[in-house]
Scaffold this motif. Structure first.
Motif, short mmCIF file in Angstrom:
data_model
loop_
_atom_site.label_atom_id
_atom_site.label_comp_id
_atom_site.label_asym_id
_atom_site.label_seq_id
_atom_site.Cartn_x
_atom_site.Cartn_y
_atom_site.Cartn_z
N ASP A 37 0.64 -1.09 0.10
CA ASP A 37 -0.15 0.03 0.08
C ASP A 37 0.73 1.10 0.03
OD1 ASP A 37 -2.83 0.26 -0.36
OD2 ASP A 37 -3.19 1.20 1.80
N GLY A 68 -5.30 2.72 1.56
CA GLY A 68 -5.44 3.56 2.74
C GLY A 68 -5.66 2.98 3.71
N SER A 69 -6.00 1.83 3.71
CA SER A 69 -6.18 0.79 5.39
C SER A 69 -5.79 -0.65 5.05
CB SER A 69 -7.57 1.05 5.73
OG SER A 69 -8.54 0.68 5.10
N LYS A 71 -7.84 -2.82 5.97
CA LYS A 71 -9.20 -3.19 5.67
C LYS A 71 -9.55 -3.41 4.01
CE LYS A 71 -12.88 -0.64 5.88
NZ LYS A 71 -13.94 0.12 6.25
N ASP A 72 -9.29 -2.10 3.61
CA ASP A 72 -9.54 -1.84 2.12
C ASP A 72 -8.25 -2.64 1.55
OD1 ASP A 72 -10.79 0.26 3.67
OD2 ASP A 72 -11.05 1.29 1.53
N SER A 219 -1.32 -2.23 14.07
CA SER A 219 -2.60 -1.54 13.89
C SER A 219 -3.61 -2.10 14.89
CB SER A 219 -2.90 -1.35 12.56
OG SER A 219 -3.10 -2.61 12.22
#
Length: 311
Positions: A37, A68-69, A71-72, A219
Protein backbone atom coordinates in the motif's frame (compact mmCIF):
# COMPACT_ATOMS: atom_id res chain seq x y z
CA UNK A 1 -3.79 -24.89 -3.63
CA UNK A 2 -3.98 -22.27 -0.87
CA UNK A 3 -3.79 -18.59 -1.79
CA UNK A 4 -2.14 -16.50 0.93
CA UNK A 5 -3.13 -12.83 0.94
CA UNK A 6 -0.52 -10.52 2.47
CA UNK A 7 -1.11 -6.80 3.05
CA UNK A 8 2.09 -4.75 3.48
CA UNK A 9 2.98 -1.18 4.36
CA UNK A 10 6.48 -0.20 5.51
CA UNK A 11 7.04 -3.61 7.05
CA UNK A 12 10.78 -4.04 6.53
CA UNK A 13 11.54 -4.63 10.24
CA UNK A 14 9.72 -7.96 10.47
CA UNK A 15 8.65 -8.95 6.96
CA UNK A 16 11.58 -11.23 6.14
CA UNK A 17 10.86 -13.49 9.13
CA UNK A 18 7.22 -13.80 8.08
CA UNK A 19 8.14 -14.70 4.50
CA UNK A 20 10.63 -17.28 5.71
CA UNK A 21 7.93 -18.87 7.87
CA UNK A 22 5.67 -19.18 4.81
CA UNK A 23 8.49 -20.80 2.82
CA UNK A 24 9.02 -23.27 5.70
CA UNK A 25 5.43 -24.55 5.69
CA UNK A 26 5.01 -28.31 5.64
CA UNK A 27 2.19 -27.78 3.12
CA UNK A 28 3.96 -26.58 -0.02
CA UNK A 29 1.14 -26.04 -2.53
CA UNK A 30 0.64 -22.34 -1.80
CA UNK A 31 0.73 -19.10 -3.72
CA UNK A 32 1.35 -15.70 -2.17
CA UNK A 33 -0.41 -12.57 -3.39
CA UNK A 34 0.92 -9.36 -1.84
CA UNK A 35 -0.84 -6.01 -1.86
CA UNK A 36 1.64 -3.27 -0.97
CA UNK A 37 0.00 0.00 0.00
CA UNK A 38 2.76 2.46 -0.90
CA UNK A 39 5.74 1.36 1.19
CA UNK A 40 8.62 3.83 1.27
CA UNK A 41 11.10 1.65 3.17
CA UNK A 42 12.73 -1.61 2.09
CA UNK A 43 9.52 -3.63 1.96
CA UNK A 44 9.37 -3.89 -1.84
CA UNK A 45 13.01 -4.97 -2.06
CA UNK A 46 12.40 -7.73 0.49
CA UNK A 47 9.31 -8.89 -1.41
CA UNK A 48 11.09 -8.87 -4.76
CA UNK A 49 13.99 -10.87 -3.35
CA UNK A 50 11.54 -13.44 -2.00
CA UNK A 51 9.77 -13.50 -5.37
CA UNK A 52 13.06 -14.38 -7.08
CA UNK A 53 13.33 -17.43 -4.83
CA UNK A 54 9.74 -18.51 -5.57
CA UNK A 55 8.92 -16.95 -8.97
CA UNK A 56 6.01 -19.30 -9.71
CA UNK A 57 4.35 -18.74 -6.34
CA UNK A 58 4.61 -15.01 -5.58
CA UNK A 59 2.65 -12.11 -7.07
CA UNK A 60 3.29 -8.53 -5.91
CA UNK A 61 0.63 -5.86 -6.46
CA UNK A 62 1.64 -2.23 -5.87
CA UNK A 63 -1.53 -0.36 -5.01
CA UNK A 64 -1.63 2.92 -6.95
CA UNK A 65 -3.25 4.85 -5.48
CA UNK A 66 -2.90 3.19 -2.05
CA UNK A 67 -5.97 1.50 -0.61
CA UNK A 68 -5.50 3.56 2.55
CA UNK A 69 -6.14 0.92 5.24
CA UNK A 70 -5.45 -2.72 6.02
CA UNK A 71 -9.18 -3.43 5.72
CA UNK A 72 -9.42 -1.98 2.23
CA UNK A 73 -6.17 -3.62 1.18
CA UNK A 74 -7.30 -7.08 2.29
CA UNK A 75 -10.76 -6.75 0.73
CA UNK A 76 -9.16 -5.68 -2.56
CA UNK A 77 -6.94 -8.76 -2.39
CA UNK A 78 -9.96 -10.98 -1.71
CA UNK A 79 -11.80 -9.53 -4.68
CA UNK A 80 -8.88 -9.83 -7.10
CA UNK A 81 -7.40 -13.23 -6.21
CA UNK A 82 -8.26 -16.78 -7.18
CA UNK A 83 -8.16 -20.20 -5.59
CA UNK A 84 -10.24 -22.72 -3.74
CA UNK A 85 -8.94 -21.50 -0.36
CA UNK A 86 -7.66 -18.17 0.95
CA UNK A 87 -5.56 -17.39 4.02
CA UNK A 88 -4.69 -13.98 5.43
CA UNK A 89 -1.25 -12.88 6.48
CA UNK A 90 0.06 -9.89 8.43
CA UNK A 91 3.54 -8.59 7.67
CA UNK A 92 4.92 -8.77 11.20
CA UNK A 93 3.92 -12.21 12.48
CA UNK A 94 5.55 -15.64 12.16
CA UNK A 95 3.69 -18.78 11.13
CA UNK A 96 4.39 -22.14 12.75
CA UNK A 97 5.41 -24.77 10.18
CA UNK A 98 2.11 -26.67 10.09
CA UNK A 99 -0.23 -23.66 10.07
CA UNK A 100 -1.50 -24.19 6.53
CA UNK A 101 -1.70 -27.98 6.96
CA UNK A 102 -3.74 -27.90 10.18
CA UNK A 103 -6.10 -25.19 8.94
CA UNK A 104 -6.66 -26.85 5.57
CA UNK A 105 -7.25 -30.20 7.27
CA UNK A 106 -10.07 -28.64 9.29
CA UNK A 107 -11.46 -26.87 6.23
CA UNK A 108 -11.54 -30.05 4.15
CA UNK A 109 -13.28 -31.93 6.96
CA UNK A 110 -15.99 -29.25 7.14
CA UNK A 111 -16.42 -29.18 3.37
CA UNK A 112 -16.73 -32.98 3.33
CA UNK A 113 -19.50 -32.68 5.91
CA UNK A 114 -21.38 -29.61 4.65
CA UNK A 115 -20.37 -29.39 0.99
CA UNK A 116 -18.20 -27.02 -1.03
CA UNK A 117 -21.20 -24.78 -1.71
CA UNK A 118 -21.34 -23.84 1.98
CA UNK A 119 -19.40 -20.71 2.96
CA UNK A 120 -16.86 -21.90 5.51
CA UNK A 121 -14.34 -20.07 7.69
CA UNK A 122 -11.66 -21.76 9.80
CA UNK A 123 -9.56 -19.93 12.38
CA UNK A 124 -7.23 -20.95 15.17
CA UNK A 125 -5.65 -19.95 18.43
CA UNK A 126 -2.35 -18.08 18.31
CA UNK A 127 0.57 -17.41 20.61
CA UNK A 128 1.29 -13.82 21.63
CA UNK A 129 4.94 -12.74 21.42
CA UNK A 130 6.87 -9.51 21.91
CA UNK A 131 8.85 -7.74 19.18
CA UNK A 132 11.72 -10.21 19.62
CA UNK A 133 9.34 -13.21 19.42
CA UNK A 134 9.76 -13.88 23.14
CA UNK A 135 6.60 -15.56 24.43
CA UNK A 136 4.03 -13.34 26.13
CA UNK A 137 1.15 -15.82 26.22
CA UNK A 138 0.75 -19.33 24.81
CA UNK A 139 -2.94 -18.75 24.04
CA UNK A 140 -4.33 -15.50 22.65
CA UNK A 141 -7.87 -16.55 23.57
CA UNK A 142 -6.98 -16.95 27.24
CA UNK A 143 -4.83 -13.82 27.23
CA UNK A 144 -7.53 -11.61 25.69
CA UNK A 145 -10.41 -13.41 27.45
CA UNK A 146 -12.47 -13.93 24.32
CA UNK A 147 -14.69 -16.92 23.52
CA UNK A 148 -13.61 -19.76 21.24
CA UNK A 149 -17.19 -20.79 20.54
CA UNK A 150 -18.84 -18.22 18.30
CA UNK A 151 -22.50 -17.41 18.91
CA UNK A 152 -24.25 -14.97 16.57
CA UNK A 153 -25.74 -12.90 19.41
CA UNK A 154 -22.24 -12.29 20.76
CA UNK A 155 -20.52 -11.96 17.38
CA UNK A 156 -22.70 -8.96 16.57
CA UNK A 157 -20.96 -6.96 19.33
CA UNK A 158 -17.60 -8.73 19.63
CA UNK A 159 -15.48 -10.37 16.95
CA UNK A 160 -13.41 -13.33 18.12
CA UNK A 161 -12.01 -14.36 14.73
CA UNK A 162 -8.41 -13.18 14.29
CA UNK A 163 -7.85 -12.49 10.61
CA UNK A 164 -4.22 -13.62 10.50
CA UNK A 165 -5.31 -17.15 11.51
CA UNK A 166 -8.25 -17.27 9.11
CA UNK A 167 -8.93 -19.42 6.05
CA UNK A 168 -12.05 -19.06 3.90
CA UNK A 169 -13.23 -21.19 1.02
CA UNK A 170 -14.20 -20.01 -2.46
CA UNK A 171 -17.92 -20.06 -1.60
CA UNK A 172 -17.38 -17.51 1.18
CA UNK A 173 -15.13 -15.41 -1.06
CA UNK A 174 -18.06 -14.98 -3.47
CA UNK A 175 -19.89 -12.90 -0.84
CA UNK A 176 -17.12 -10.29 -1.17
CA UNK A 177 -17.56 -10.08 -4.96
CA UNK A 178 -20.39 -7.58 -4.92
CA UNK A 179 -20.79 -3.91 -4.00
CA UNK A 180 -19.91 -3.65 -0.32
CA UNK A 181 -20.65 -0.88 2.23
CA UNK A 182 -16.94 -0.28 2.80
CA UNK A 183 -17.39 2.61 5.23
CA UNK A 184 -19.54 0.40 7.48
CA UNK A 185 -17.27 -2.65 7.53
CA UNK A 186 -15.11 -2.64 10.66
CA UNK A 187 -12.53 -5.17 9.41
CA UNK A 188 -12.41 -7.82 6.69
CA UNK A 189 -12.16 -10.66 9.22
CA UNK A 190 -15.19 -9.43 11.17
CA UNK A 191 -17.22 -9.23 7.94
CA UNK A 192 -16.09 -12.73 6.90
CA UNK A 193 -17.05 -14.12 10.32
CA UNK A 194 -20.55 -12.66 10.01
CA UNK A 195 -20.96 -14.20 6.55
CA UNK A 196 -19.83 -17.60 7.78
CA UNK A 197 -22.02 -17.50 10.88
CA UNK A 198 -25.19 -16.35 9.09
CA UNK A 199 -24.87 -18.38 5.89
CA UNK A 200 -22.41 -21.18 6.61
CA UNK A 201 -20.08 -22.71 9.17
CA UNK A 202 -17.13 -21.68 11.34
CA UNK A 203 -14.45 -24.14 12.38
CA UNK A 204 -11.75 -23.74 15.02
CA UNK A 205 -8.27 -25.27 15.35
CA UNK A 206 -7.76 -25.43 19.08
CA UNK A 207 -4.01 -24.85 19.11
CA UNK A 208 -1.76 -21.90 18.29
CA UNK A 209 -0.66 -21.94 14.65
CA UNK A 210 1.44 -18.76 14.68
CA UNK A 211 3.25 -16.15 16.75
CA UNK A 212 1.32 -12.88 16.96
CA UNK A 213 4.06 -10.30 17.30
CA UNK A 214 3.30 -7.28 19.51
CA UNK A 215 5.23 -4.07 18.90
CA UNK A 216 4.72 -0.33 18.90
CA UNK A 217 3.43 -0.13 15.32
CA UNK A 218 0.67 -2.74 15.44
CA UNK A 219 -2.56 -1.39 13.97
CA UNK A 220 -4.45 -4.00 15.98
CA UNK A 221 -2.83 -5.70 18.93
CA UNK A 222 -3.53 -8.30 21.57
CA UNK A 223 -4.63 -6.85 24.89
CA UNK A 224 -4.42 -8.62 28.24
CA UNK A 225 -8.07 -8.31 29.22
CA UNK A 226 -7.29 -9.35 32.81
CA UNK A 227 -4.58 -6.75 33.32
CA UNK A 228 -5.73 -4.04 35.77
CA UNK A 229 -3.78 -1.37 33.86
CA UNK A 230 -5.54 -2.27 30.60
CA UNK A 231 -8.92 -2.29 32.34
CA UNK A 232 -8.19 1.07 33.97
CA UNK A 233 -7.36 2.66 30.62
CA UNK A 234 -10.47 1.18 29.01
CA UNK A 235 -12.62 2.63 31.76
CA UNK A 236 -10.76 5.94 31.57
CA UNK A 237 -11.47 6.19 27.84
CA UNK A 238 -15.04 6.32 28.97
CA UNK A 239 -18.43 6.52 27.48
CA UNK A 240 -17.71 8.32 24.21
CA UNK A 241 -15.05 5.86 23.05
CA UNK A 242 -17.13 2.84 23.98
CA UNK A 243 -20.31 4.22 22.45
CA UNK A 244 -18.44 4.91 19.22
CA UNK A 245 -17.36 1.27 19.02
CA UNK A 246 -20.89 0.07 19.72
CA UNK A 247 -22.30 2.39 17.04
CA UNK A 248 -19.73 1.08 14.56
CA UNK A 249 -20.88 -2.48 15.22
CA UNK A 250 -24.51 -1.43 14.71
CA UNK A 251 -23.70 0.40 11.48
CA UNK A 252 -21.79 -2.64 10.29
CA UNK A 253 -24.83 -4.80 10.92
CA UNK A 254 -27.02 -2.33 9.08
CA UNK A 255 -24.67 -2.59 6.10
CA UNK A 256 -24.67 -6.38 6.35
CA UNK A 257 -28.47 -6.55 6.19
CA UNK A 258 -28.57 -4.06 3.31
CA UNK A 259 -26.08 -6.20 1.39
CA UNK A 260 -27.26 -9.74 2.12
CA UNK A 261 -30.68 -9.36 3.75
CA UNK A 262 -32.66 -10.86 0.86
CA UNK A 263 -30.60 -14.05 1.15
CA UNK A 264 -31.26 -14.61 4.87
CA UNK A 265 -33.85 -17.39 4.98
CA UNK A 266 -34.27 -17.54 8.75
CA UNK A 267 -36.76 -14.83 9.71
CA UNK A 268 -35.66 -14.80 13.36
CA UNK A 269 -32.05 -14.24 12.33
CA UNK A 270 -33.05 -11.51 9.88
CA UNK A 271 -35.10 -9.67 12.50
CA UNK A 272 -32.31 -9.98 15.09
CA UNK A 273 -29.71 -8.50 12.73
CA UNK A 274 -32.02 -5.81 11.41
CA UNK A 275 -33.07 -4.77 14.91
CA UNK A 276 -29.46 -4.52 16.07
CA UNK A 277 -28.56 -2.48 12.99
CA UNK A 278 -31.23 0.06 13.90
CA UNK A 279 -30.48 0.10 17.61
CA UNK A 280 -28.34 3.25 17.66
CA UNK A 281 -31.46 5.23 16.78
CA UNK A 282 -33.12 4.05 20.01
CA UNK A 283 -32.90 5.35 23.55
CA UNK A 284 -30.67 3.75 26.16
CA UNK A 285 -33.49 1.89 27.91
CA UNK A 286 -34.52 0.23 24.65
CA UNK A 287 -30.90 -0.67 23.86
CA UNK A 288 -30.36 -2.27 27.26
CA UNK A 289 -33.64 -4.12 26.97
CA UNK A 290 -32.54 -5.45 23.58
CA UNK A 291 -29.20 -6.68 24.96
CA UNK A 292 -30.94 -8.45 27.82
CA UNK A 293 -33.80 -9.99 25.85
CA UNK A 294 -31.64 -11.22 22.99
CA UNK A 295 -28.51 -12.13 25.01
CA UNK A 296 -26.42 -9.72 22.95
CA UNK A 297 -23.57 -9.38 25.40
CA UNK A 298 -19.80 -9.30 25.24
CA UNK A 299 -17.56 -11.84 26.93
CA UNK A 300 -16.08 -10.92 30.31
CA UNK A 301 -17.47 -9.12 33.33
CA UNK A 302 -15.70 -5.81 32.64
CA UNK A 303 -16.85 -5.76 29.02
CA UNK A 304 -20.40 -6.52 30.14
CA UNK A 305 -20.22 -3.76 32.75
CA UNK A 306 -19.13 -1.21 30.15
CA UNK A 307 -21.89 -2.41 27.84
CA UNK A 308 -24.51 -1.88 30.56
CA UNK A 309 -23.05 1.49 31.55
CA UNK A 310 -22.39 2.99 28.15
CA UNK A 311 -23.95 0.71 25.52
Amino acid sequence: MVTILLATLNGEDYLKAQLESIAAQTYENWQLVVGDDGSTDGTISILEEFSKQYPEQVTIIKNDPPQGSAKDNFISLIQNSYGPYFMFCDQDDVWKPDKIYLTLQKMEALEARYGEKTPILVHSDLSVADHNLEMVAESFFQYANIPKRIVLNQLMVQNSVTGCTMMINRCLQQYFLRPLPMSKIIMHDYWAALIAKVFGKIGFVNEPTMYYRQHGNNSVGAKDAKNPVFLYHRLKEGKNSYRRMMIESMEQMQGFVETYGEEIDNLDVYELLESYGELYYKGKIKRLSFYKNHHVLKEGNIRKLMQWLWG
